[in-house]
Scaffold this active site. Structure first.
Site, PDB file in Angstrom:
ATOM      1  N   VAL A 283       4.780 -21.609  -2.089  1.00 64.58           N
ATOM      2  CA  VAL A 283       3.915 -22.737  -1.742  1.00 64.58           C
ATOM      3  C   VAL A 283       3.344 -23.368  -3.015  1.00 64.58           C
ATOM      4  O   VAL A 283       3.291 -24.586  -3.162  1.00 64.58           O
ATOM      5  CB  VAL A 283       2.760 -22.247  -0.829  1.00 64.58           C
ATOM      6  CG1 VAL A 283       1.764 -23.374  -0.564  1.00 64.58           C
ATOM      7  CG2 VAL A 283       3.298 -21.692   0.479  1.00 64.58           C
TER       8      VAL A 283
ATOM      9  N   GLU B 191      -1.839   2.752  -2.342  1.00 72.22           N
ATOM     10  CA  GLU B 191      -2.060   2.327  -3.726  1.00 72.22           C
ATOM     11  C   GLU B 191      -3.510   2.542  -4.092  1.00 72.22           C
ATOM     12  O   GLU B 191      -4.388   2.510  -3.228  1.00 72.22           O
ATOM     13  CB  GLU B 191      -1.772   0.815  -3.855  1.00 72.22           C
ATOM     14  CG  GLU B 191      -0.383   0.500  -4.279  1.00 72.22           C
ATOM     15  CD  GLU B 191      -0.092  -0.994  -4.363  1.00 72.22           C
ATOM     16  OE1 GLU B 191      -0.995  -1.825  -4.217  1.00 72.22           O
ATOM     17  OE2 GLU B 191       1.093  -1.309  -4.587  1.00 72.22           O
TER      18      GLU B 191
ATOM     19  N   LYS C  63      -3.792 -16.849  -0.197  1.00 74.47           N
ATOM     20  CA  LYS C  63      -4.171 -17.769  -1.264  1.00 74.47           C
ATOM     21  C   LYS C  63      -4.771 -19.060  -0.708  1.00 74.47           C
ATOM     22  O   LYS C  63      -4.284 -19.591   0.283  1.00 74.47           O
ATOM     23  CB  LYS C  63      -2.927 -18.096  -2.105  1.00 74.47           C
ATOM     24  CG  LYS C  63      -2.346 -16.844  -2.766  1.00 74.47           C
ATOM     25  CD  LYS C  63      -0.936 -17.065  -3.257  1.00 74.47           C
ATOM     26  CE  LYS C  63      -0.343 -15.745  -3.722  1.00 74.47           C
ATOM     27  NZ  LYS C  63       1.112 -15.836  -3.939  1.00 74.47           N
TER      28      LYS C  63
ATOM     29  N   LEU D 192      -7.819  -1.621  -6.529  1.00 73.31           N
ATOM     30  CA  LEU D 192      -8.479  -2.121  -7.741  1.00 73.31           C
ATOM     31  C   LEU D 192      -9.713  -2.920  -7.333  1.00 73.31           C
ATOM     32  O   LEU D 192      -9.663  -3.709  -6.385  1.00 73.31           O
ATOM     33  CB  LEU D 192      -7.509  -2.988  -8.556  1.00 73.31           C
ATOM     34  CG  LEU D 192      -6.205  -2.291  -8.978  1.00 73.31           C
ATOM     35  CD1 LEU D 192      -5.324  -3.242  -9.772  1.00 73.31           C
ATOM     36  CD2 LEU D 192      -6.473  -1.042  -9.796  1.00 73.31           C
TER      37      LEU D 192
ATOM     38  N   ARG E 111      11.975 -16.373  -3.248  1.00 72.83           N
ATOM     39  CA  ARG E 111      12.075 -17.721  -2.653  1.00 72.83           C
ATOM     40  C   ARG E 111      11.190 -18.664  -3.458  1.00 72.83           C
ATOM     41  O   ARG E 111      10.480 -18.220  -4.349  1.00 72.83           O
ATOM     42  CB  ARG E 111      11.556 -17.673  -1.214  1.00 72.83           C
ATOM     43  CG  ARG E 111      10.144 -17.088  -1.178  1.00 72.83           C
ATOM     44  CD  ARG E 111       9.492 -17.162   0.154  1.00 72.83           C
ATOM     45  NE  ARG E 111       8.360 -16.270   0.249  1.00 72.83           N
ATOM     46  CZ  ARG E 111       7.130 -16.536  -0.182  1.00 72.83           C
ATOM     47  NH1 ARG E 111       6.872 -17.693  -0.772  1.00 72.83           N
ATOM     48  NH2 ARG E 111       6.156 -15.657  -0.053  1.00 72.83           N
TER      49      ARG E 111
ATOM     50  N   GLU F 262       4.812 -10.813  -8.692  1.00 70.71           N
ATOM     51  CA  GLU F 262       3.356 -10.852  -8.536  1.00 70.71           C
ATOM     52  C   GLU F 262       2.691  -9.605  -9.119  1.00 70.71           C
ATOM     53  O   GLU F 262       3.168  -8.484  -8.900  1.00 70.71           O
ATOM     54  CB  GLU F 262       2.984 -10.964  -7.050  1.00 70.71           C
ATOM     55  CG  GLU F 262       3.504 -12.231  -6.393  1.00 70.71           C
ATOM     56  CD  GLU F 262       2.884 -12.493  -5.018  1.00 70.71           C
ATOM     57  OE1 GLU F 262       2.828 -13.661  -4.628  1.00 70.71           O
ATOM     58  OE2 GLU F 262       2.471 -11.533  -4.334  1.00 70.71           O
TER      59      GLU F 262
HETATM   60  P1  ADP Z   1       1.244  -9.583   0.938  1.00 73.45           P
HETATM   61  O1  ADP Z   1       2.709  -9.425   0.755  1.00 73.45           O
HETATM   62  O2  ADP Z   1       0.774  -9.195   2.312  1.00 73.45           O
HETATM   63  O3  ADP Z   1       0.735 -10.915   0.496  1.00 73.45           O
HETATM   64  P2  ADP Z   1       0.462  -8.342  -1.609  1.00 73.45           P
HETATM   65  O4  ADP Z   1       0.915  -6.987  -2.010  1.00 73.45           O
HETATM   66  O5  ADP Z   1       1.127  -9.503  -2.262  1.00 73.45           O
HETATM   67  O6  ADP Z   1       0.551  -8.483  -0.013  1.00 73.45           O
HETATM   68  O7  ADP Z   1      -1.086  -8.454  -1.840  1.00 73.45           O
HETATM   69  C1  ADP Z   1      -1.829  -9.588  -1.421  1.00 73.45           C
HETATM   70  C2  ADP Z   1      -3.240  -9.523  -1.990  1.00 73.45           C
HETATM   71  O8  ADP Z   1      -3.905  -8.317  -1.567  1.00 73.45           O
HETATM   72  C3  ADP Z   1      -3.322  -9.474  -3.510  1.00 73.45           C
HETATM   73  O9  ADP Z   1      -3.252 -10.742  -4.088  1.00 73.45           O
HETATM   74  C4  ADP Z   1      -4.683  -8.818  -3.695  1.00 73.45           C
HETATM   75  O10 ADP Z   1      -5.715  -9.733  -3.452  1.00 73.45           O
HETATM   76  C5  ADP Z   1      -4.734  -7.811  -2.576  1.00 73.45           C
HETATM   77  N1  ADP Z   1      -4.217  -6.491  -3.057  1.00 73.45           N
HETATM   78  C6  ADP Z   1      -2.957  -6.027  -2.958  1.00 73.45           C
HETATM   79  N2  ADP Z   1      -2.841  -4.803  -3.531  1.00 73.45           N
HETATM   80  C7  ADP Z   1      -4.070  -4.467  -3.997  1.00 73.45           C
HETATM   81  C8  ADP Z   1      -4.619  -3.330  -4.701  1.00 73.45           C
HETATM   82  N3  ADP Z   1      -3.877  -2.261  -5.005  1.00 73.45           N
HETATM   83  N4  ADP Z   1      -5.953  -3.363  -5.040  1.00 73.45           N
HETATM   84  C9  ADP Z   1      -6.727  -4.428  -4.718  1.00 73.45           C
HETATM   85  N5  ADP Z   1      -6.275  -5.528  -4.060  1.00 73.45           N
HETATM   86  C10 ADP Z   1      -4.968  -5.560  -3.696  1.00 73.45           C
END
Ligand code: ADP
Length: 447
Positions: free
Chosen positions: A294, A200, A237, A203, A291, A275
């Site tokens: 938290v 990806e 988080k 960001l 689900r 999300e």
């Molecule tokens: P997981 O399932 O492991 O929790 P997520 O896809 O939900 O992974 O991403 C968790 C966190 O990782 C996000 O809240 C963000 O902080 C960071 N993150 C995920 N994707 C990106 C991205 N493309 N660019 C910047 N930060 C990212």
């Protein structure tokens, strides 16, 4: 309605589910490992069954043992909570095959959203905007280079089976790409038994904003607004708030509408969270959790809707108790996740809790399975309490939260209460001026 629900979890979430069941006149069955024989969820439930030794793989993840517990106690439904088996589609399949109701979405939707690449493809089809990235998994190095050049550096390599922030690596430039790729692959392989990865755009200053939805078996879907979860450490988080300080009412309605229409099209059943990363006024889907989360209590605080009760009602076939127009938002809520950890090194700090005095008063809710004399076992997640504070405005919520954190006493073990005390007085935090990288940047300057 169900007569008896088996709660396939432990800790605060097991209590949370027990409380909802009790208020609905439903009997509860607790399951526990030998390490949890004295746990609060075991004490409060109507019945309890020991399902194995301390390691989660032998107890809370032990599907045959949990099903046997459901059969011998005659439970007619199983609530998986969060973590453990909550997003295990095979478990949901097996529960269904035993004529027991799984309190959650269909196994098909759990499977779809559990595979992050499939989830992203589904999101695109459902009209949800996503983060630019690879179409599907990245195979060899040449392909990784091609995709990275196309989307532009920095890029993020993520595990298809990812969760809990693991298996994620950033590559700032092409010379770092191959190293990031192999590190992400090996971490994913070890953590999830699946080393498939995708890519990806990374960001640089996103906020994490997620939308809570509920869908019933009659095809109605509503959203309960958003939660801002940008206060993170290692992609996990730490503190959440609702509403997000970054969104206005128009943006809230816009993203809520997109998610509600998408989940209606999908025929989504139960509680779920979509999300997003939010940057420069734009939303980008990252994943969906199938689900209860938290951080669900902050949504309960601002909407007045009991999400776990709705999960149970929906699973029993009842229609949603609310239409979208009934969902109104009141005030501001913040949740602090309190972990049994050293507040500086974050090393786990299990052990005996000598003193326990949770805060109280108007607008203060503590979800925790702690009591004085309880020993926090070393085998499980370090979350031991959630402090959820509600106030008429964000400012009043913060004042109340500071007061509640001052009152909170957990003696005998290290906790992250101090981290939260510092955090909620920080000027950037108070101004809502933060993104997902802010906490780690900021903590580096604390002493
Ligand atoms: P997981 O399932 O492991 O929790 P997520 O896809 O939900 O992974 O991403 C968790 C966190 O990782 C996000 O809240 C963000 O902080 C960071 N993150 C995920 N994707 C990106 C991205 N493309 N660019 C910047 N930060 C990212």
């Amino acid at each position: 309605m169900f007569e008896k629900v088996l709660i396939a979890n432990r800790g605060e979430v097991a209590l949370r589910i027990h409380r909802a069941c009790r208020e609905m006149g439903i009997h509860t069955v607790a399951v526990h490992s030998t390490a949890d024989a004295d746990a609060m969820h075991v004490r409060l439930a109507d019945e309890a069954v020991c399902i194995g030794p301390p390691p989660a793989t032998d107890s809370y993840l032990n599907i045959p043992a949990i099903l046997s517990a459901a059969e011998i106690t005659n439970a007619d439904a199983i609530h998986p909570g969060y973590g453990f088996l909550s997003e295990n589609a095979r478990f949901a399949d097996i529960v269904r095959a035993h004529d027991i109701t799984f309190i959650g979405p269909t196994p098909e939707h759990i499977r779809l959203m559990g595979d992050k690449i499939a989830a992203k493809e589904a999101a695109i089809k459902l009209g949800i905007p996503v983060v630019p990235g690879s179409d599907g998994p990245v195979g060899n190095e040449a392909e990784a280079k091609r995709v990275a050049t196309e989307i532009g550096y920095p890029v993020l390599i993520k595990a298809t089976a990812g969760g809990g922030g693991r298996g994620m690596k950033v590559a700032q430039s092409e010379d770092k790409l191959l190293e990031a790729l192999s590190m992400a692959r090996s971490e994913a392989g070890k953590a999830f038994g699946n080393d498939q990865v995708y890519m990806e755009k990374y960001l640089s200053t996103p906020r994490h904003i997620e939308v809570q939805v509920l869908g019933d078996s009659q095809g109605h879907v509503i959203h309960l607004g958003e939660r801002e979860c940008s206060i993170q450490r290692r992609h996990q988080k730490v503190l959440e708030e609702s509403p997000s300080p970054a969104l206005n009412a128009t943006e809230r309605e816009h993203i809520g509408g997109i998610v509600t229409r998408a989940m209606t099209k999908l025929g989504y059943l139960g509680a779920g969270t979509v999300e997003f990363l939010y940057e420069d006024g734009k939303f980008y889907f990252i994943e969906m959790n199938t689900r209860v989360q938290v951080e669900h209590p902050i949504t309960e605080a601002v909407t007045g809707i009991d999400i776990v009760r709705e999960q149970i009602r929906i699973a029993s076939g009842a229609p949603l108790g609310y239409e979208q127009k009934d969902v109104t938002f009141h005030g501001h809520a913040i949740e602090c996740r309190i972990n049994a950890e050293d507040p500086k090194t974050f090393a786990p700090s299990p052990g005996r809790v000598t003193d326990y005095h949770p805060p109280g008063g108007l607008g203060v809710r503590v979800d925790s399975a702690l009591y004085a004399g309880y020993s926090v076992p070393p085998y499980y997640d370090s979350l031991i309490a959630k402090l959820v504070v509600h106030g008429p405005t964000r400012n009043e919520c913060l004042m109340r939260l500071r007061r509640a954190l001052e009152e909170f006493v957990i003696g005998g073990i290290d906790t992250t209460i101090d981290l939260h005390r510092r955090l909620v007085s920080n000027v950037d935090f108070v101004n809502g001026a933060y993104d997902v990288h802010w906490l780690e940047r900021s903590m580096a300057t604390w002493r």
